[in-house]
Enzyme design. Structure first.
Site, short mmCIF file in Angstrom:
data_model
loop_
_atom_site.label_atom_id
_atom_site.label_comp_id
_atom_site.label_asym_id
_atom_site.label_seq_id
_atom_site.Cartn_x
_atom_site.Cartn_y
_atom_site.Cartn_z
N ARG A 51 -4.91 4.85 7.67
CA ARG A 51 -6.11 5.66 7.52
C ARG A 51 -6.73 5.59 6.13
O ARG A 51 -7.94 5.43 5.99
CB ARG A 51 -5.82 7.15 7.77
CG ARG A 51 -5.85 7.58 9.18
CD ARG A 51 -4.82 8.66 9.36
NE ARG A 51 -3.52 8.09 9.12
CZ ARG A 51 -2.84 7.43 10.06
NH1 ARG A 51 -3.31 7.34 11.26
NH2 ARG A 51 -1.67 6.87 9.78
N THR A 52 -5.92 5.76 5.11
CA THR A 52 -6.49 5.90 3.77
C THR A 52 -7.20 4.61 3.37
O THR A 52 -8.36 4.63 2.92
CB THR A 52 -5.39 6.27 2.76
OG1 THR A 52 -4.67 7.39 3.28
CG2 THR A 52 -5.99 6.62 1.41
N LYS A 80 5.40 -12.26 -9.04
CA LYS A 80 5.78 -13.21 -10.10
C LYS A 80 6.11 -12.49 -11.40
O LYS A 80 6.34 -13.11 -12.42
CB LYS A 80 4.62 -14.18 -10.36
CG LYS A 80 4.16 -14.94 -9.15
CD LYS A 80 2.88 -15.73 -9.50
CE LYS A 80 2.10 -16.07 -8.25
NZ LYS A 80 0.72 -16.50 -8.59
N ARG A 101 -3.01 3.06 -4.09
CA ARG A 101 -1.83 3.78 -3.59
C ARG A 101 -0.60 3.09 -4.19
O ARG A 101 -0.50 1.87 -4.18
CB ARG A 101 -1.75 3.75 -2.07
CG ARG A 101 -0.41 4.26 -1.55
CD ARG A 101 -0.39 4.45 -0.07
NE ARG A 101 -1.20 5.59 0.31
CZ ARG A 101 -1.28 6.07 1.56
NH1 ARG A 101 -0.58 5.50 2.52
NH2 ARG A 101 -2.04 7.11 1.84
N HIS A 129 -1.98 13.47 -3.26
CA HIS A 129 -2.83 12.64 -2.37
C HIS A 129 -4.19 13.35 -2.33
O HIS A 129 -4.58 13.91 -1.31
CB HIS A 129 -2.17 12.58 -0.99
CG HIS A 129 -2.71 11.50 -0.09
ND1 HIS A 129 -3.87 10.79 -0.33
CD2 HIS A 129 -2.21 11.01 1.09
CE1 HIS A 129 -4.07 9.94 0.65
NE2 HIS A 129 -3.08 10.04 1.51
#
Ligand code: CP
Length: 315
Positions: A51-52, A80, A101, A129
């Site tokens: 969703r986000t 890397k 996120r 959030h």
């Protein structure tokens, strides 16, 4: 230069929250525009999301911006050895705003300190959030007609649940009464209870979860027990089914009581509830599109007045 990042909802005043909600309502009326024509929005997702990420990307796309980024850090040069700082500095060369996120608490704060462009925290570990909170508030305001003086029941994983932490923080402006319903292992952290006491937020803690207890609720906010946050999987097994909301627990519920859930759901809401007047979690997620359009525009310095006077609407 003013830092327009959104790291925690704690930085938003009541006026700012109400202003952004009004902006989100404008976007719900007309979500398709070209107001971000020429802008680039980066979405960097170091943790899984449906969703986000998709709602931020849709929000940007429907406003005419281009989107770059990744949904899986395994395809980036982080594998890397590139540091978060270097990644942020690189992406800042290409994008006007970064939505990120990350699995580490504090990662968004750190990114906002090093980035020359605004950072929007799309969830940092078990911490915050804030964009979810804006869509939660949007849902609450739409369904209850107000944000003030509501009985809000938070159920399930209150320890690791960043959405409940952010929601509680934002609600300090609106005189709520919270009910915290969780097993001991997933109880609301002491720091948030202290926050409630310091900000005059009433709360009740209980392990009871039945029709009687729920009959007072304006909002029942269900959460998933998050397997990915446990270091001890035996503990997860013990608590994963702690609170399952069943349709027959709603017979005493207030007529306008709404059930919210940040989603994804595993098994904590019985599927038959989806067809009741109380279910609102899918509409809640839809509102995320408009709330995130407001957040992106605000971070880029576009005002509510700009949006009301916008001539780029596509009908
Ligand atoms: N509510 C929420 O954050 O959902 P996703 O993890 O799918 O983005």
């Amino acid at each position: 230069m003013e830092n327009r990042s959104l790291v925690t909802i704690a930085n938003y005043s009541k006026e700012k929250i109400l202003y952004l909600l009004e902006m989100a309502h404008e976007f719900e009326k007309h979500p398709n525009r070209k107001i971000l024509d020429g802008k680039v929005v980066a979405t960097l997702f170091f943790e899984p999301s449906t969703r986000t990420r998709l709602s931020f990307e849709t929000a940007a796309g429907r406003l005419g911006a281009r989107v770059i980024g990744f949904a899986d850090p395994k395809v980036t040069s982080g594998t890397k050895g590139e540091t978060l700082k270097d990644t942020i500095m690189m992406v800042s060369n290409y994008a006007d705003i970064i939505v990120m996120r990350h699995y580490l608490e504090g990662a968004a704060q750190y990114a906002s300190e090093v980035a020359p462009v605004p950072i929007v925290n799309a969830g940092d570990g078990a911490n915050q959030h804030p964009s979810q909170t804006m869509l939660d508030l949007y849902s609450i305001q739409k369904t209850q007609g107000t944000l003030d003086n509501l009985n809000i029941f938070l159920v399930g994983d209150l320890k690791y649940g960043r959405t409940v932490h952010s929601l509680l923080t934002a609600m300090r402006h609106f005189n709520p009464t919270f009910h915290f319903i969780a097993p001991d292992e997933l109880a609301m952290p002491e720091s948030y209870k202290t926050y409630c006491r310091q900000n005059g937020i009433r709360f009740v803690e209980t392990k009871e979860f039945n029709a009687d207890v729920l009959s007072d609720a304006d909002i029942i906010y269900m959460t998933r027990v998050q397997r990915e946050r446990f270091t001890d999987l035996m503990e997860y097994e013990r608590v994963k089914d702690c609170y399952l909301l069943k349709e027959d627990m709603l017979f005493r519920a207030r007529a306008n009581m709404k059930i919210l859930h940040p989603l994804p759901r595993v098994n904590e809401i019985e599927y038959s509830i989806d067809d009741t007047r109380h279910a609102y979690y899918f509409q809640q997620a839809r509102g995320g599109l408009f709330a995130r359009q407001a957040l992106i525009c605000d971070a880029l310095g576009i005002t509510l007045e700009d949006i009301k006077n916008d001539k780029t609407i596509i009908l």
